[in-house]
Design a protein around this motif. Structure first.
Motif, PDB file in Angstrom:
ATOM      1  N   UNK A   1       7.947   0.754  17.946  1.00  0.00           N
ATOM      2  CA  UNK A   1       7.553   1.636  19.046  1.00  0.00           C
ATOM      3  C   UNK A   1       6.094   2.071  18.933  1.00  0.00           C
ATOM      4  N   UNK A   2       5.541   1.982  17.739  1.00  0.00           N
ATOM      5  CA  UNK A   2       4.174   2.444  17.520  1.00  0.00           C
ATOM      6  C   UNK A   2       3.148   1.323  17.628  1.00  0.00           C
ATOM      7  N   UNK A   3       3.620   0.088  17.739  1.00  0.00           N
ATOM      8  CA  UNK A   3       2.746  -1.073  17.774  1.00  0.00           C
ATOM      9  C   UNK A   3       3.261  -2.124  16.814  1.00  0.00           C
ATOM     10  N   UNK A   4       2.444  -3.135  16.546  1.00  0.00           N
ATOM     11  CA  UNK A   4       2.833  -4.191  15.614  1.00  0.00           C
ATOM     12  C   UNK A   4       2.612  -3.706  14.183  1.00  0.00           C
ATOM     13  N   UNK A   5       3.705  -3.709  13.400  1.00  0.00           N
ATOM     14  CA  UNK A   5       3.626  -3.306  11.998  1.00  0.00           C
ATOM     15  C   UNK A   5       3.324  -4.540  11.163  1.00  0.00           C
ATOM     16  N   UNK A   6       2.206  -4.499  10.498  1.00  0.00           N
ATOM     17  CA  UNK A   6       1.706  -5.655   9.744  1.00  0.00           C
ATOM     18  C   UNK A   6       1.714  -5.320   8.261  1.00  0.00           C
ATOM     19  N   UNK A   7       2.356  -6.185   7.467  1.00  0.00           N
ATOM     20  CA  UNK A   7       2.413  -5.999   6.024  1.00  0.00           C
ATOM     21  C   UNK A   7       1.235  -6.705   5.369  1.00  0.00           C
ATOM     22  N   UNK A   8       0.446  -5.970   4.606  1.00  0.00           N
ATOM     23  CA  UNK A   8      -0.714  -6.554   3.935  1.00  0.00           C
ATOM     24  C   UNK A   8      -0.301  -7.468   2.787  1.00  0.00           C
ATOM     25  N   UNK A   9       0.938  -7.302   2.300  1.00  0.00           N
ATOM     26  CA  UNK A   9       1.417  -8.115   1.181  1.00  0.00           C
ATOM     27  C   UNK A   9       2.337  -9.237   1.634  1.00  0.00           C
ATOM     28  N   UNK A  10       2.739  -9.201   2.897  1.00  0.00           N
ATOM     29  CA  UNK A  10       3.685 -10.197   3.389  1.00  0.00           C
ATOM     30  C   UNK A  10       5.132  -9.797   3.188  1.00  0.00           C
ATOM     31  N   UNK A  11       5.390  -8.704   2.474  1.00  0.00           N
ATOM     32  CA  UNK A  11       6.753  -8.235   2.232  1.00  0.00           C
ATOM     33  C   UNK A  11       7.180  -7.277   3.329  1.00  0.00           C
ATOM     34  N   UNK A  12       8.418  -7.386   3.752  1.00  0.00           N
ATOM     35  CA  UNK A  12       8.933  -6.527   4.812  1.00  0.00           C
ATOM     36  C   UNK A  12       9.398  -5.192   4.232  1.00  0.00           C
ATOM     37  N   UNK A  13       9.655  -4.244   5.134  1.00  0.00           N
ATOM     38  CA  UNK A  13      10.188  -2.940   4.723  1.00  0.00           C
ATOM     39  C   UNK A  13      11.503  -3.127   3.984  1.00  0.00           C
ATOM     40  N   UNK A  14      12.343  -3.988   4.498  1.00  0.00           N
ATOM     41  CA  UNK A  14      13.642  -4.229   3.862  1.00  0.00           C
ATOM     42  C   UNK A  14      13.477  -4.773   2.445  1.00  0.00           C
ATOM     43  N   UNK A  15      12.499  -5.647   2.261  1.00  0.00           N
ATOM     44  CA  UNK A  15      12.267  -6.198   0.917  1.00  0.00           C
ATOM     45  C   UNK A  15      11.770  -5.125  -0.045  1.00  0.00           C
ATOM     46  N   UNK A  16      10.968  -4.216   0.424  1.00  0.00           N
ATOM     47  CA  UNK A  16      10.536  -3.102  -0.427  1.00  0.00           C
ATOM     48  C   UNK A  16      11.724  -2.225  -0.812  1.00  0.00           C
ATOM     49  N   UNK A  17      12.607  -1.971   0.133  1.00  0.00           N
ATOM     50  CA  UNK A  17      13.765  -1.126  -0.150  1.00  0.00           C
ATOM     51  C   UNK A  17      14.719  -1.792  -1.136  1.00  0.00           C
ATOM     52  N   UNK A  18      14.736  -3.116  -1.148  1.00  0.00           N
ATOM     53  CA  UNK A  18      15.612  -3.828  -2.085  1.00  0.00           C
ATOM     54  C   UNK A  18      15.114  -3.716  -3.521  1.00  0.00           C
ATOM     55  N   UNK A  19      13.826  -3.409  -3.694  1.00  0.00           N
ATOM     56  CA  UNK A  19      13.259  -3.301  -5.035  1.00  0.00           C
ATOM     57  C   UNK A  19      12.411  -2.021  -5.142  1.00  0.00           C
ATOM     58  N   UNK A  20      13.062  -0.867  -4.991  1.00  0.00           N
ATOM     59  CA  UNK A  20      12.307   0.389  -4.983  1.00  0.00           C
ATOM     60  C   UNK A  20      11.544   0.658  -6.268  1.00  0.00           C
ATOM     61  N   UNK A  21      12.098   0.296  -7.415  1.00  0.00           N
ATOM     62  CA  UNK A  21      11.421   0.590  -8.680  1.00  0.00           C
ATOM     63  C   UNK A  21      10.120  -0.189  -8.791  1.00  0.00           C
ATOM     64  N   UNK A  22      10.132  -1.440  -8.323  1.00  0.00           N
ATOM     65  CA  UNK A  22       8.919  -2.253  -8.353  1.00  0.00           C
ATOM     66  C   UNK A  22       7.867  -1.651  -7.440  1.00  0.00           C
ATOM     67  N   UNK A  23       8.337  -1.130  -6.264  1.00  0.00           N
ATOM     68  CA  UNK A  23       7.404  -0.531  -5.313  1.00  0.00           C
ATOM     69  C   UNK A  23       6.730   0.664  -5.928  1.00  0.00           C
TER      70      UNK A  23
END
Length: 412
Positions: free
Chosen positions: A384-406
């Motif tokens: 809703x805010x525009x195109x969300x672009x990941x600078x690392x290529x990882x999606x939000x879901x992928x970050x949530x799958x590995x919270x400790x690494x984040x």
């Protein structure tokens, strides 16, 4: 439904921004709304500064009212009207409807300035309602029965039965300028107040909190112990501010208090914070305060829009702990506000290059299809805010799958 008690909702509004490119961003909001909810809706509709926009009332608790609100109404003034209406009693709302209908009769049902509608909510004390009267005959009989017509005071009972109550009611209504509503006859015996002036509701500055908590004294269901005192605590806050708020509601400790969230810099988290505080009976206050600190930090780095877009891409059942994890990696994402759909994203990408006869190309090319191809497989999401672009290529879901690494990445 959240345990957070909110004011009764009055309006459902759609904000639309005029865009010469042909794409008109829009956002819906329910009023009355909090300061951060208003700001968020304007951001979702890509509205800022002097942007021309419309505010269409999609639905309203008062079903007669939308036709009298012009689409160029200011969102903040419309919100102030909603706040005023939500605070009125049933009798005051009946008076308000009568005043609206009086204006409508005089202006042939033209739109009424929001400023005047707000002032009507301050003018109910000058109104009277005859709930028994729904037409001229019943109004005439009401006035005659209650000795409001001096000329009829000496009329005998025999003659009284032959009176033309319809004529009496019509003459009284026309002389007073009153109106019939579904609730009865309403008349106003004074001028509309001038309490509110156009522009008074416009915010002078942004809220000075990241999260606003409402604190009350426990929920022990003990009349001898409970009280209705409530205070508001602006987060992030130190221990001294918390203890001062606890003392202000008459509690001995935070454990004796009930907490709820009134507003949040990321509005999607407001109810989630309230629910978590309620479920844990305030035990997660420290987590909420830490999250507020992170929100303030993200805002100061001008990345709050990216974080809100990230939350929008996260699962609906995301926990506060996970929301905190995402806040720590918000700098790994960026939002392209100019792009609300694949075609917008294609225009954004192509605008970086010097293209001859660009407008002709854009008019004839399948920009939507091209934009969709560009988005696929690049960790890019339409929000809703525009195109969300990941600078690392990882999606939000992928970050949530590995919270400790984040977290580890952020803290290095």
């Amino acid at each position: 439904m959240s345990v957070n008690a909110r004011k009764e909702r009055i309006f459902e509004v759609e904000l639309s921004r005029w865009n010469p490119s042909g794409t008109n961003p829009s956002a819906e909001i329910t009023l009355p709304a909090t300061p951060y909810e208003l700001a968020d809706a304007l951001e979702r509709a890509k509205i800022n500064g002097d942007t021309v926009y419309s505010a269409e009332v999609l639905s309203c608790k008062l079903d007669y009212l939308p036709q009298f609100i012009a689409p160029d109404a200011n969102l903040h003034e419309l919100n102030h009207l909603a706040q005023r209406l939500s605070s009125l009693s049933a009798w005051e709302l009946d008076c308000f409807e009568g005043m609206v209908m009086m204006d409508a009769v005089q202006t042939q049902y033209a739109p009424i300035p929001v400023e005047r509608l707000i002032n009507m909510t301050h003018s109910t004390e000058h109104c009277q309602i005859a709930y028994e009267a729904h037409d001229d005959p019943s109004l005439g009989k009401f006035y005659a029965d209650n000795d409001f017509v001096p000329a009829l005071e000496k009329v005998s009972d025999e003659v009284y039965e032959y009176l033309d109550f319809g004529k009496i009611g019509r003459e009284m209504r026309e002389g007073e300028g009153g109106v019939f509503t579904p609730h009865g006859y309403v008349v106003q015996n004074g001028e509309i107040a001038a309490e509110y002036h156009s522009g008074d509701a416009l915010p002078l500055e942004k809220p000075d909190y990241a999260v606003l908590l409402r604190i009350t004294k426990g929920h022990f269901n003990d009349p001898a112990y409970d009280n209705e005192t409530a205070v508001f605590l602006k987060l992030p806050a130190g221990d001294a501010a918390l203890l001062q708020a606890v003392d202000a509601v008459g509690a001995a400790s935070p454990e004796e208090c009930a907490f709820s969230s009134e507003d949040c810099m990321a509005p999607i988290l407001t109810e989630k914070i309230s629910d978590a505080l309620y479920a844990s009976e305030g035990d997660c206050y420290g987590l909420v305060n830490e999250l507020a600190e992170q929100l303030r930090r993200i805002h100061d780095k001008h990345n709050i829009l990216s974080y809100k877009a990230m939350l929008g891409e996260a699962p609906g059942d995301i926990s506060l702990e996970e929301a905190l994890d995402l806040s720590l990696v918000s700098e790994d994402f960026s939002v392209i506000r100019e792009a609300a759909n694949p075609a917008d994203y294609a225009r954004f990408v192509l605008s970086k290059y010097c293209i001859e006869q660009e407008s002709e190309l854009f008019a004839s090319a399948d920009l939507d299809g091209y934009g969709s191809k560009l988005i696929q497989g690049k960790g890019i999401s339409l929000t809703e805010y525009g195109v969300l672009w990941s600078l690392t290529g990882r999606t939000v879901e992928q970050y949530l799958d590995q919270p400790s690494q984040s977290l580890g990445m952020e803290m290095k």
